[in-house]
Design a protein around this motif. Structure first.
Motif, PDB file in Angstrom:
ATOM      1  N   THR A 123      12.403  72.503   9.031  1.00  0.00           N
ATOM      2  CA  THR A 123      11.053  72.798   9.536  1.00  0.00           C
ATOM      3  C   THR A 123      10.178  73.392   8.442  1.00  0.00           C
ATOM      4  O   THR A 123       8.994  73.042   8.321  1.00  0.00           O
ATOM      5  CB  THR A 123      11.124  73.754  10.741  1.00  0.00           C
ATOM      6  OG1 THR A 123      11.967  73.177  11.742  1.00  0.00           O
ATOM      7  CG2 THR A 123       9.740  73.994  11.337  1.00  0.00           C
ATOM      8  N   LEU A 124      10.736  74.285   7.629  1.00  0.00           N
ATOM      9  CA  LEU A 124       9.975  74.858   6.512  1.00  0.00           C
ATOM     10  C   LEU A 124       9.461  73.751   5.590  1.00  0.00           C
ATOM     11  O   LEU A 124       8.288  73.754   5.188  1.00  0.00           O
ATOM     12  CB  LEU A 124      10.848  75.830   5.703  1.00  0.00           C
ATOM     13  CG  LEU A 124      11.124  77.194   6.336  1.00  0.00           C
ATOM     14  CD1 LEU A 124      12.175  77.960   5.523  1.00  0.00           C
ATOM     15  CD2 LEU A 124       9.834  78.020   6.449  1.00  0.00           C
ATOM     16  N   LYS A 125      10.319  72.788   5.291  1.00  0.00           N
ATOM     17  CA  LYS A 125       9.908  71.673   4.415  1.00  0.00           C
ATOM     18  C   LYS A 125       8.796  70.845   5.065  1.00  0.00           C
ATOM     19  O   LYS A 125       7.839  70.435   4.402  1.00  0.00           O
ATOM     20  CB  LYS A 125      11.116  70.792   4.090  1.00  0.00           C
ATOM     21  CG  LYS A 125      12.099  71.445   3.111  1.00  0.00           C
ATOM     22  CD  LYS A 125      13.385  70.646   2.960  1.00  0.00           C
ATOM     23  CE  LYS A 125      13.130  69.264   2.385  1.00  0.00           C
ATOM     24  NZ  LYS A 125      14.379  68.502   2.212  1.00  0.00           N
ATOM     25  N   LYS A 126       8.908  70.624   6.376  1.00  0.00           N
ATOM     26  CA  LYS A 126       7.865  69.863   7.091  1.00  0.00           C
ATOM     27  C   LYS A 126       6.528  70.599   7.061  1.00  0.00           C
ATOM     28  O   LYS A 126       5.460  69.970   7.108  1.00  0.00           O
ATOM     29  CB  LYS A 126       8.290  69.625   8.548  1.00  0.00           C
ATOM     30  CG  LYS A 126       9.378  68.568   8.705  1.00  0.00           C
ATOM     31  CD  LYS A 126       9.762  68.403  10.172  1.00  0.00           C
ATOM     32  CE  LYS A 126      10.845  67.356  10.352  1.00  0.00           C
ATOM     33  NZ  LYS A 126      11.291  67.258  11.763  1.00  0.00           N
ATOM     34  N   LEU A 127       6.598  71.931   6.997  1.00  0.00           N
ATOM     35  CA  LEU A 127       5.377  72.743   6.965  1.00  0.00           C
ATOM     36  C   LEU A 127       4.814  72.880   5.547  1.00  0.00           C
ATOM     37  O   LEU A 127       3.846  73.601   5.316  1.00  0.00           O
ATOM     38  CB  LEU A 127       5.667  74.140   7.537  1.00  0.00           C
ATOM     39  CG  LEU A 127       6.006  74.202   9.028  1.00  0.00           C
ATOM     40  CD1 LEU A 127       6.505  75.598   9.417  1.00  0.00           C
ATOM     41  CD2 LEU A 127       4.786  73.821   9.875  1.00  0.00           C
ATOM     42  N   GLY A 128       5.450  72.186   4.598  1.00  0.00           N
ATOM     43  CA  GLY A 128       4.951  72.209   3.223  1.00  0.00           C
ATOM     44  C   GLY A 128       5.490  73.341   2.377  1.00  0.00           C
ATOM     45  O   GLY A 128       4.992  73.599   1.273  1.00  0.00           O
ATOM     46  N   VAL A 129       6.502  74.047   2.879  1.00  0.00           N
ATOM     47  CA  VAL A 129       7.098  75.151   2.124  1.00  0.00           C
ATOM     48  C   VAL A 129       8.188  74.591   1.211  1.00  0.00           C
ATOM     49  O   VAL A 129       9.018  73.788   1.643  1.00  0.00           O
ATOM     50  CB  VAL A 129       7.713  76.191   3.085  1.00  0.00           C
ATOM     51  CG1 VAL A 129       8.435  77.298   2.311  1.00  0.00           C
ATOM     52  CG2 VAL A 129       6.639  76.778   3.996  1.00  0.00           C
ATOM     53  N   SER A 130       8.187  75.017  -0.042  1.00  0.00           N
ATOM     54  CA  SER A 130       9.214  74.576  -0.983  1.00  0.00           C
ATOM     55  C   SER A 130      10.459  75.453  -0.828  1.00  0.00           C
ATOM     56  O   SER A 130      10.387  76.677  -0.920  1.00  0.00           O
ATOM     57  CB  SER A 130       8.693  74.675  -2.418  1.00  0.00           C
ATOM     58  OG  SER A 130       9.737  74.405  -3.341  1.00  0.00           O
ATOM     59  N   VAL A 131      11.598  74.797  -0.552  1.00  0.00           N
ATOM     60  CA  VAL A 131      12.885  75.493  -0.470  1.00  0.00           C
ATOM     61  C   VAL A 131      13.719  75.061  -1.668  1.00  0.00           C
ATOM     62  O   VAL A 131      13.942  73.866  -1.857  1.00  0.00           O
ATOM     63  CB  VAL A 131      13.633  75.131   0.842  1.00  0.00           C
ATOM     64  CG1 VAL A 131      15.004  75.807   0.880  1.00  0.00           C
ATOM     65  CG2 VAL A 131      12.815  75.506   2.069  1.00  0.00           C
ATOM     66  N   PRO A 132      14.103  75.986  -2.552  1.00  0.00           N
ATOM     67  CA  PRO A 132      14.118  77.443  -2.390  1.00  0.00           C
ATOM     68  C   PRO A 132      12.960  78.199  -3.087  1.00  0.00           C
ATOM     69  O   PRO A 132      12.890  79.417  -2.968  1.00  0.00           O
ATOM     70  CB  PRO A 132      15.432  77.821  -3.076  1.00  0.00           C
ATOM     71  CG  PRO A 132      15.532  76.842  -4.204  1.00  0.00           C
ATOM     72  CD  PRO A 132      14.935  75.554  -3.689  1.00  0.00           C
ATOM     73  N   ASP A 133      12.092  77.499  -3.809  1.00  0.00           N
ATOM     74  CA  ASP A 133      11.140  78.236  -4.658  1.00  0.00           C
ATOM     75  C   ASP A 133      10.186  79.126  -3.880  1.00  0.00           C
ATOM     76  O   ASP A 133       9.889  80.255  -4.302  1.00  0.00           O
ATOM     77  CB  ASP A 133      10.363  77.253  -5.554  1.00  0.00           C
ATOM     78  CG  ASP A 133      11.250  76.656  -6.644  1.00  0.00           C
ATOM     79  OD1 ASP A 133      12.254  77.312  -6.986  1.00  0.00           O
ATOM     80  OD2 ASP A 133      10.962  75.551  -7.137  1.00  0.00           O
ATOM     81  N   ASP A 134       9.679  78.645  -2.732  1.00  0.00           N
ATOM     82  CA  ASP A 134       8.816  79.500  -1.899  1.00  0.00           C
ATOM     83  C   ASP A 134       9.659  80.427  -1.013  1.00  0.00           C
ATOM     84  O   ASP A 134       9.422  81.629  -0.948  1.00  0.00           O
ATOM     85  CB  ASP A 134       7.899  78.649  -1.007  1.00  0.00           C
ATOM     86  CG  ASP A 134       6.877  77.867  -1.817  1.00  0.00           C
ATOM     87  OD1 ASP A 134       6.577  78.288  -2.959  1.00  0.00           O
ATOM     88  OD2 ASP A 134       6.402  76.826  -1.317  1.00  0.00           O
ATOM     89  N   ILE A 135      10.606  79.831  -0.314  1.00  0.00           N
ATOM     90  CA  ILE A 135      11.509  80.610   0.547  1.00  0.00           C
ATOM     91  C   ILE A 135      12.944  80.117   0.317  1.00  0.00           C
ATOM     92  O   ILE A 135      13.246  78.945   0.524  1.00  0.00           O
ATOM     93  CB  ILE A 135      11.145  80.467   2.045  1.00  0.00           C
ATOM     94  CG1 ILE A 135       9.721  80.977   2.315  1.00  0.00           C
ATOM     95  CG2 ILE A 135      12.151  81.235   2.913  1.00  0.00           C
ATOM     96  CD1 ILE A 135       9.282  80.871   3.771  1.00  0.00           C
ATOM     97  N   ALA A 136      13.798  81.028  -0.141  1.00  0.00           N
ATOM     98  CA  ALA A 136      15.220  80.712  -0.325  1.00  0.00           C
ATOM     99  C   ALA A 136      15.940  80.894   1.010  1.00  0.00           C
ATOM    100  O   ALA A 136      15.600  81.790   1.788  1.00  0.00           O
ATOM    101  CB  ALA A 136      15.825  81.621  -1.387  1.00  0.00           C
ATOM    102  N   VAL A 137      16.929  80.034   1.277  1.00  0.00           N
ATOM    103  CA  VAL A 137      17.606  80.044   2.581  1.00  0.00           C
ATOM    104  C   VAL A 137      19.122  80.194   2.402  1.00  0.00           C
ATOM    105  O   VAL A 137      19.735  79.484   1.595  1.00  0.00           O
ATOM    106  CB  VAL A 137      17.316  78.745   3.370  1.00  0.00           C
ATOM    107  CG1 VAL A 137      17.976  78.792   4.753  1.00  0.00           C
ATOM    108  CG2 VAL A 137      15.812  78.513   3.509  1.00  0.00           C
ATOM    109  N   VAL A 138      19.700  81.115   3.194  1.00  0.00           N
ATOM    110  CA  VAL A 138      21.161  81.290   3.237  1.00  0.00           C
ATOM    111  C   VAL A 138      21.609  81.214   4.696  1.00  0.00           C
ATOM    112  O   VAL A 138      20.982  81.809   5.574  1.00  0.00           O
ATOM    113  CB  VAL A 138      21.591  82.648   2.630  1.00  0.00           C
ATOM    114  CG1 VAL A 138      23.093  82.868   2.815  1.00  0.00           C
ATOM    115  CG2 VAL A 138      21.238  82.711   1.150  1.00  0.00           C
ATOM    116  N   GLY A 139      22.682  80.471   4.943  1.00  0.00           N
ATOM    117  CA  GLY A 139      23.233  80.345   6.291  1.00  0.00           C
ATOM    118  C   GLY A 139      24.551  81.089   6.435  1.00  0.00           C
ATOM    119  O   GLY A 139      24.857  81.988   5.648  1.00  0.00           O
TER     120      GLY A 139
END
Length: 341
Positions: free
Chosen positions: A260-276
């Motif tokens: 969803t972050l990618k669909k909203l135009g957010v760059s993962v991980p440069d804008d928001i890094a994600v850990v599960g």
């Protein structure tokens, strides 16, 4: 309905004594192999079924272990059950598996069914909203061993099998901080449960150790579903001061959040890094692949089943230890590796 075939019917057909038929069907060494073969073939031809229930009542043992889990449609829980099944099969035990569907009401009904089914022991991972032990008291009073795993209830007469969830939460948050993240969202589940409360504690410890403030508004308590992951991404995007990292305590929810972050135009991980969390197979097929905590589900299932079976066979007293802690580890992939770090 057809009449149930008994050993007396087989004995009458073969003109043998019921005692001989019974011994042959139980593979008694006093009966020669030719007679066993004859009786077994006739039993099969007549549709005879062993009365396991009656046999179990005589022996006061059913060789069955009850298992109650929150949900069956979870990759993590499937691996746990596979581990249990492997050990149980090797020890000639059967599993009776039920799911609470995250409802304490259903869990209470499941526990009653297991008790009335005369299981030799019970393995439980509790539902989201379980906050009492009452429905398990009958097992304690009857001396039926009870072992909790993953989501546990502390009880002096029960063993729990867990990972160090505080350390796992600390490792996940520390990794994000080391990647330069300063506003880290934590998406978690019901804090009644030890796994989510402990991971939150680990996240808070990492912030404190690195001199970062704890902001309660960055903690999102959800049901960790697909919809929760999608909603978490939208909430992050809408924040006046956007976060630069997110730690989600479930891989499926984390992947939904990442997509969803990618669909909203957010760059993962440069804008928001994600850990599960869990190291489910989905963590390796999403783009970018997901940094996560490896949770040894199969090992947890094997240890739980083996501990209970060893107790039942007199090889181990599980009540001598209250907790067994398994090892987990951070698995770093591309969803959290910011450029230049």
């Amino acid at each position: 309905m057809e009449k149930e075939i008994t050993i007396y019917d087989i004995a009458k057909r073969l003109k043998l004594s019921p005692a001989t038929v019974s011994r042959a069907l139980n593979d008694h060494p006093a009966i020669n192999s030719d007679t066993k073969t004859l009786i077994t073939a006739m039993a099969r031809q007549m549709g005879y079924r062993t009365n396991t229930f009656a046999s179990n009542l005589r022996r006061q043992r059913t060789n069955t272990i009850g298992v109650i889990v929150p949900r069956l449609n979870s990759n993590f829980m499937s691996t746990v059950l596979a581990g249990m099944e492997k050990v149980a099969n090797e020890a000639s035990y059967n599993l009776i598996i039920s799911q609470s569907l995250e409802s304490v009401k259903k869990e209470i009904a499941n526990a009653k069914t297991m008790f009335n089914s005369r299981v030799d022991g019970l393995l439980v991972s509790v539902a989201y909203d379980t906050d009492k032990f009452d429905h398990f008291e009958a097992f304690i009073k009857k001396g039926i061993p009870l072992l909790f795993f993953d989501r546990v209830i502390e009880h002096k007469q029960c063993t729990s099998i867990v990972i160090d969830n505080v350390k796992a939460g600390y490792d996940a948050a520390t990794h994000l901080i080391e990647q330069g993240c300063r506003r880290i969202v934590h998406v978690t589940g019901n804090l009644k449960r030890n796994v989510y409360a402990d991971r939150l504690t680990g996240y808070q410890q990492a912030l404190r150790q690195h001199g970062l403030p704890f902001d309660e508004s960055l903690v999102m308590i959800t049901d960790l579903s697909q919809e929760a992951g999608t909603e978490a991404a939208k909430r992050m995007q809408a924040m006046p001061e956007r976060p630069d990292g997110v730690f989600v305590t479930n891989d499926f929810c984390a992947v939904c959040c990442l997509i969803t972050l990618k669909k909203l135009g957010v760059s993962v991980p440069d804008d928001i890094a994600v850990v599960g969390f869990n190291d489910d197979p989905v963590s390796q097929v999403v783009e970018p692949d997901l940094t996560t905590i490896h949770y040894p589900g199969a090992k947890m299932g094997e240890v739980a089943a083996q501990s209970l079976i060893n107790h039942l066979n007199g090889l181990l007293d599980i009540q001598t230890t209250n907790k067994i802690i398994l090892h987990s580890e951070l698995v770093v992939r591309h969803s959290s590796l910011k450029s230049g770090k």
